[in-house]
Design an enzyme around this catalytic site. Sequence first.
Site: not given
Length: 316
Positions: A2, A16, A79
Site C-alpha cells: 500500500c 492511499r 501493512n
Amino acid sequence: MCTAANYLTKCHYFGRNFDYEISYNERVTITPRNYPLIFRDTEDIENHYGIIGIAAGIDEYPLYYDACNEKGLAMGGLNFPDYCDYKPLDKSKVNIASFEIIPYILSQAKTISDAERLLENLNISDEKFSAQLPPSPLHWIISDRNASIVVEVVEEGLDIYDNPVGVLTNNPPFDKQLFNLNNYMALSNRTPENTFGGNLDLATYSRGMGSIGLPGDVSSQSRFVKAAFVKENSVSGDSEKESVSQFFHILASVEQQKGCTLVEEPDKFEYTIYSDCYNTDKGILYYKTYDGPQTSVNIHDEDLETNQLINFELVD
Ligand SMILES: C[C@H](CCC(=O)NCCS(=O)(=O)O)[C@H]1CC[C@H]2[C@@H]3[C@H](O)C[C@@H]4C[C@H](O)CC[C@]4(C)[C@H]3C[C@H](O)[C@]12C
C-alpha cells in the site's frame, strides 16, 4: 502493499492505494457524531467528531482502513509485517486494540498535536477483534494540513516519527525508509549535466533523464522513493478538479496492476483494489476501485447527528 500520500494546494488532500490480494467487503462508512464508540479496555466515547472512511464491511463496527474526521485530521493503516509488535494489556496506560486506533484518534483529535497528546500514554494492544480476525500487523500515517506523523509499535515500544515527506508504504520501519531517500538525492526533474568524470562525450538523448535511477518496481522501499519523488515534484492548479486529479496521478505512479505481483500460486495476485483521496478540509472522500469510475461521498451530505453507522457499497 500500500502507499499513502499527502498533497497540499488550496486544500489538503490525503489518501492511499489499497493494494492486497483479498478484500473484506470494503465500503464507505460514516461514523456519525452520536454513534457510541465502544472500546474493549478503555472508556467508551458516546459523542465525538464525525468520521468518513473506507472500512471492512464485516460487522457493525467501523473497522477503518483509512479515514478522515470532520475537523480535517486523516489517518490510514498500512501493512507492517515482521516489525510490528503489539503489546499485551498494560494497566499503567490507556489500552487501545490495533483495530480501535483509527476511531479512537479521529473521534477526539483535531490536529496532529492533539493526536500526539493522545498517543503519549497509549498502549496499542494485541487484543483481537474476533477469533476470525486476529490483529493485523499495521503502522499508521496521521496527517492534518500542516503536518504528518507515522506511528509504529516495534519490539522496543511505540515510535512516533515526524513525516516530512508525507508518504508511507510498508516495510522497513519509517526511519529506514527516510534514510534510504539519501541514496536518491541526485535525482531531478531537470535535464542532467554530464558530470560523469574524465573527458567522455556523454549527452542526453531523451527527456526525463534526470530521474534515471528512480525505482520502478513495486517493492515497498521502491514505492516509497517513487511516491516521494513524484509528490515532491508535483505541480497542479489549485482547483478541486486539478488537485484531486494530480493526487490520483501521484498514487497511480505506484499502483499495482493485476498480474505483476504473484503472492500465491497459481493465480493470487496483489493489485490496487482501490485508491482514495480525502479533501480533509471539506470532508469529501473520492475513490476509485480497480475497475470502477471515480466516485465521491461528502460527509456533510449526511446527518451527522444520528447514532447509526452510514454505509455505502463501493461503486465498482
Ligand atoms: C492488509 C491491509 C493493508 C494493505 C497493505 O498494506 N498491503 C501490503 C501487503 S505487504 O506489506 O506488501 O505484504 C490492512 C489495512 C487495514 C486492515 C484491516 C483493518 O485494520 C480492519 C480489520 C482489523 C482486524 O484486526 C483484522 C481485519 C481487518 C479487516 C484488517 C485486515 C487487513 O490487515 C487490512 C485490510
